[in-house]
Every structure is written in structure tokens, then in C-alpha cells.
Design a protein around this motif. Sequence first.
Motif, mmCIF file in Angstrom:
data_model
loop_
_atom_site.group_PDB
_atom_site.id
_atom_site.type_symbol
_atom_site.label_atom_id
_atom_site.label_comp_id
_atom_site.label_asym_id
_atom_site.label_seq_id
_atom_site.Cartn_x
_atom_site.Cartn_y
_atom_site.Cartn_z
ATOM 1 N N LEU A 4 0.824 -1.195 0.000
ATOM 2 C CA LEU A 4 0.000 0.000 0.000
ATOM 3 C C LEU A 4 0.864 1.253 0.000
ATOM 4 O O LEU A 4 2.020 1.229 0.433
ATOM 5 N N LYS A 5 0.266 2.350 -0.453
ATOM 6 C CA LYS A 5 0.934 3.648 -0.370
ATOM 7 C C LYS A 5 0.242 4.489 0.693
ATOM 8 O O LYS A 5 -0.990 4.610 0.713
ATOM 9 N N ILE A 6 1.042 5.071 1.587
ATOM 10 C CA ILE A 6 0.508 5.918 2.654
ATOM 11 C C ILE A 6 0.194 7.299 2.086
ATOM 12 O O ILE A 6 1.066 7.960 1.515
ATOM 13 N N GLU A 7 -1.055 7.716 2.259
ATOM 14 C CA GLU A 7 -1.494 8.988 1.692
ATOM 15 C C GLU A 7 -1.299 10.159 2.663
ATOM 16 O O GLU A 7 -0.921 11.256 2.256
ATOM 17 N N TYR A 8 -1.569 9.923 3.939
ATOM 18 C CA TYR A 8 -1.455 10.997 4.928
ATOM 19 C C TYR A 8 -1.412 10.385 6.321
ATOM 20 O O TYR A 8 -1.612 9.171 6.486
ATOM 21 N N LEU A 9 -1.157 11.224 7.330
ATOM 22 C CA LEU A 9 -1.200 10.783 8.724
ATOM 23 C C LEU A 9 -2.563 11.101 9.315
ATOM 24 O O LEU A 9 -3.087 12.203 9.138
ATOM 25 N N GLY A 10 -3.114 10.134 10.053
ATOM 26 C CA GLY A 10 -4.375 10.362 10.738
ATOM 27 C C GLY A 10 -4.169 11.124 12.030
ATOM 28 O O GLY A 10 -3.036 11.445 12.425
ATOM 29 N N LEU A 11 -5.265 11.394 12.728
ATOM 30 C CA LEU A 11 -5.208 12.206 13.941
ATOM 31 C C LEU A 11 -4.398 11.561 15.047
ATOM 32 O O LEU A 11 -3.907 12.245 15.949
ATOM 33 N N HIS A 12 -4.261 10.230 15.027
ATOM 34 C CA HIS A 12 -3.504 9.536 16.070
ATOM 35 C C HIS A 12 -2.070 9.232 15.646
ATOM 36 O O HIS A 12 -1.353 8.504 16.339
ATOM 37 N N GLY A 13 -1.647 9.769 14.511
ATOM 38 C CA GLY A 13 -0.266 9.612 14.072
ATOM 39 C C GLY A 13 -0.001 8.394 13.209
ATOM 40 O O GLY A 13 1.137 8.179 12.775
ATOM 41 N N ASP A 14 -1.015 7.571 12.939
ATOM 42 C CA ASP A 14 -0.838 6.415 12.052
ATOM 43 C C ASP A 14 -0.913 6.862 10.600
ATOM 44 O O ASP A 14 -1.691 7.755 10.247
ATOM 45 N N GLY A 15 -0.127 6.196 9.735
ATOM 46 C CA GLY A 15 -0.259 6.423 8.312
ATOM 47 C C GLY A 15 -1.578 5.867 7.811
ATOM 48 O O GLY A 15 -2.050 4.840 8.297
ATOM 49 N N VAL A 16 -2.172 6.546 6.822
ATOM 50 C CA VAL A 16 -3.472 6.115 6.289
ATOM 51 C C VAL A 16 -3.338 5.873 4.791
ATOM 52 O O VAL A 16 -2.933 6.766 4.038
ATOM 53 N N ALA A 23 -1.732 2.234 9.216
ATOM 54 C CA ALA A 23 -0.433 1.567 9.385
ATOM 55 C C ALA A 23 0.421 2.372 10.355
ATOM 56 O O ALA A 23 0.828 3.498 10.024
ATOM 57 N N PRO A 24 0.701 1.854 11.555
ATOM 58 C CA PRO A 24 1.498 2.607 12.525
ATOM 59 C C PRO A 24 2.933 2.800 12.067
ATOM 60 O O PRO A 24 3.479 1.993 11.296
ATOM 61 N N LEU A 25 3.527 3.897 12.539
ATOM 62 C CA LEU A 25 4.949 4.192 12.321
ATOM 63 C C LEU A 25 5.301 4.309 10.845
ATOM 64 O O LEU A 25 6.383 3.924 10.410
ATOM 65 N N THR A 26 4.381 4.845 10.060
ATOM 66 C CA THR A 26 4.632 5.094 8.640
ATOM 67 C C THR A 26 4.418 6.573 8.349
ATOM 68 O O THR A 26 3.873 7.318 9.174
ATOM 69 N N LEU A 27 4.839 7.008 7.152
ATOM 70 C CA LEU A 27 4.772 8.427 6.798
ATOM 71 C C LEU A 27 4.158 8.604 5.411
ATOM 72 O O LEU A 27 4.206 7.682 4.586
ATOM 73 N N PRO A 28 3.590 9.768 5.135
ATOM 74 C CA PRO A 28 2.995 10.019 3.818
ATOM 75 C C PRO A 28 4.011 9.798 2.690
ATOM 76 O O PRO A 28 5.175 10.188 2.802
ATOM 77 N N PHE A 390 3.657 17.989 24.145
ATOM 78 C CA PHE A 390 3.675 16.528 24.153
ATOM 79 C C PHE A 390 4.506 16.071 22.960
ATOM 80 O O PHE A 390 3.995 15.510 21.989
ATOM 81 N N ARG A 391 5.792 16.341 23.054
ATOM 82 C CA ARG A 391 6.704 16.093 21.947
ATOM 83 C C ARG A 391 6.663 14.632 21.510
ATOM 84 O O ARG A 391 6.531 13.731 22.333
ATOM 85 N N TRP A 392 6.743 14.427 20.190
ATOM 86 C CA TRP A 392 6.764 13.102 19.555
ATOM 87 C C TRP A 392 5.451 12.337 19.708
ATOM 88 O O TRP A 392 5.393 11.147 19.437
ATOM 89 N N SER A 393 4.408 13.015 20.166
ATOM 90 C CA SER A 393 3.094 12.379 20.258
ATOM 91 C C SER A 393 2.177 13.012 19.222
ATOM 92 O O SER A 393 2.527 13.989 18.554
ATOM 93 N N ALA A 394 0.954 12.460 19.111
ATOM 94 C CA ALA A 394 -0.031 13.017 18.192
ATOM 95 C C ALA A 394 -0.848 14.126 18.851
ATOM 96 O O ALA A 394 -1.726 14.707 18.211
#
Length: 409
Positions: A4-16, A23-28, A390-394
Motif C-alpha cells: 500500500l501507499k501511505i497517503e497521509y497521517l491520521g489524527l492519532h499519528g498512524d499512516g493512512v 499503518a502505525p509508524l509510517t509516513l505520507p 507533548f513532543r513526539w506524540s499526536a
Amino acid sequence: MAELKIEYLGLHGDGVADGPIYAPLTLPGEVVSGTVEGTALRDVRIVQPSDRRVRPPCCHFKTCGGCQLQHADDDFVAAWKIEIVQRALSAHDLRTEFRPIQTSPPQTRRRAGFAARRTKKGALSGFFGRGSDTVVAIPHCILLDPAVLAGSSVAEALALAGASRKATLSVMITETKTGLDVAVSGGKPLDGPLRLQLAGLCEQSGLARLSWDGEVIAMRCAPVQAFDGIDVSPPPGAFLQATTHGEATLLSAVKEITSGTDKIVDLFAGCGTFALPLSRHAEVLAVENDEDMIHALDRAWRAASGLKAVTTETRDLFRRPLLADEFRGVDAVVIDPPRAGADAQIAELKQTNVVRIAYVSCHPTSFARDARQLVNAGFTLDWIQVVDQFRWSAHVELVASFTSPHMRR
């Protein structure tokens, strides 16, 4: 295996990805593979990494669930947090000026909730693992203030003393001027021997205060926080901004918005983070639902010198918001609601003659809903300051400046 290709980050920081698939720990822009289970991608592998991907600075990142975004560079995270607020506003057809984001440095979190358990060999404390209820030790955490991190050993001692083999203690550790303030929940019922053992631990560990399921067990000295130089002793478990840097940034923006006003109402006032410093230059009415926090605020005001009048009221602003006529003569309002926002209170506030509102929010979606109400009533959304304490968090916080049409007449 799906690719899959990650399109954007969701509100909780997961790639969508399309679907949506999270998908956790992924980037657009990244191409990833894994097993799709419902809306989640498991066993994620990075096929084509983003150029914004970096090596996580903390050795615990892969297993600890405390941070979500250490795999992205700082500029990306800063831009993404501003974008979260912009998207929330856009959903309500709102736009405004955004000031540069202010991000708290590493090792400055002055408060943390540790999970602590007894084990066959002793005890273990730390944070819950990513997506699990496994406790992960974090001896080299780069998020927490070193004094708070050192409290992990206190959490383990408390688990040995008062946790059952099947239960997990929640141990909230807060750094104060006089030592660590420790509040425990989920432990064994108190009895005489346990009380004596816990009091001994408080003394041996040099804690300022130790409370157990809301009851103060021992206090060597009152835990003290300084709100802009004004000392306050909050009750156990009281709300507190996550870092002193974040608190100072929020306060600076609130001071700017309310500058030159003579009478201020502080809604959801807590222990006085804003009310007490603002009382150096204005009379303040502080309203808060928690009676213990209001008492702490009042004691601090009475002990300080050089402050103008601060009156307090204990009131549930969700069930009994201040009515429009109760703002008569008020120049400015500070409002810092919980994540749900303040829909009922805003409905009253928009009918007042208040000329300035400083809205402090920890949830962009509820903020944007409330902001739409104010703008519909004629208020101008002047600017927003995003604060990342809240550094490094969503998690995203902000301060927004609203100006009433009454000020422009």
C-alpha cells in the motif's frame, strides 16, 4: 501480503492508505507492505521510505507506546501538527493566521503516569508497549525530566508493597519544587500494615507527598508548583500542564490576548495556571468544577502579595455554564476546557459584551466547533499559536485569540 501507499497521517499519528487502512509508524508517500486485518495493517514493512523518515532518537521507541512520531523529522512533525488544526478549522470553513509552533525540548516532561506490576523476580515499571498491555521498562527515556524518570524505581517499590500479582498499578509522578508528588491508583485496599509501609517508602524515597486511591498517606512537605512565580500546592492528581515550557508559552499568549483589560473571567481555571498570573494586572473570577483545585488556587492567592482580587467559584460548566448576564462588566475571558470543548458555555459567551477571548484547547476538533459558534456571533478569530508540549506524540494544543465586534465599534 498487501502493498500500500501511505497517503497521509491520521489524527492519532498512524499512516493512512486507501480504504482507509491504518499503518502505525509510517509516513505520507511511503510504500509499505503487511497483512490487512480489518482496517489495520499488521507486520508493517517499509518498502519505499519517505525522505522525512529519520532514525528514532530513543532506544525504546520500537517497543514503548509513549511516543508515536520519533520516526519523522522535527520539521515534518511541526508542520503536521499545524496542519491538524488547519484541517479542523477548514471543516467549519474557518481560516486564520498561524504563528510559528512552539515545541518543548526533550527531557522536560514534568509529569508521567507509570504502569507498575509485581513480577516473579520483583517488580517492573514503565509505559505500556505499543498496542499492548505489556509494561515496557524505559530507563533511557528522552522525553521525561530526569527527576520524573528516576521515579520509576519508586513505582516499582510501590508495586512490591501494594499491588496484587494480577493487577497493574497506575503511578502518577509529578516533579515539584519540593520533591516528587506521587499519586497511586489500582492498588490493594489500605490497612494498617500497608499504611505504615507506604509511609516508610515516602520517607525513604524523599517524596513530597504520597497518595493512594485519592487518600493522602504521607506528606513530608507540601508539593509546590510555581505559576509564573506564584507558589501553589495542588491536590493529588490535579491537572497540570505537561512542561514548564509549554505552560510558559500558553501563558504568554493568554497574557497578550488579555493585555490592558481590568476584569477577567477564567473558565475551567484548575489550580490557577492563568488566573493567578493574570491577577497581577486585573481582577479575576476563577471558575472550576473541582473543589480541591479551587481551594488550592484560593490558598495560593491569599499567601501571595501584590495581586489584585481573585474570587473563586466551584461550578460544573457543562451542566451550569455561566449565563450571559453573569459576564456583565467583564472585559476578557480565558477558557481552557477539557477535550470535549465547551459547547454550552460558548453558547452563552457569544451573547455577551466581552471584547477578548483567549481560548486554550487540547483538542482541535472541539475547538473548531466552538470557534465556528463565536465567529457566527461576530467574533474575529485573530490568530492561533500551536504549542507542542507533548513532543513526539499526536497530541496538539493551541491558544486562539478572538476579538468581539464590540471592541471595533
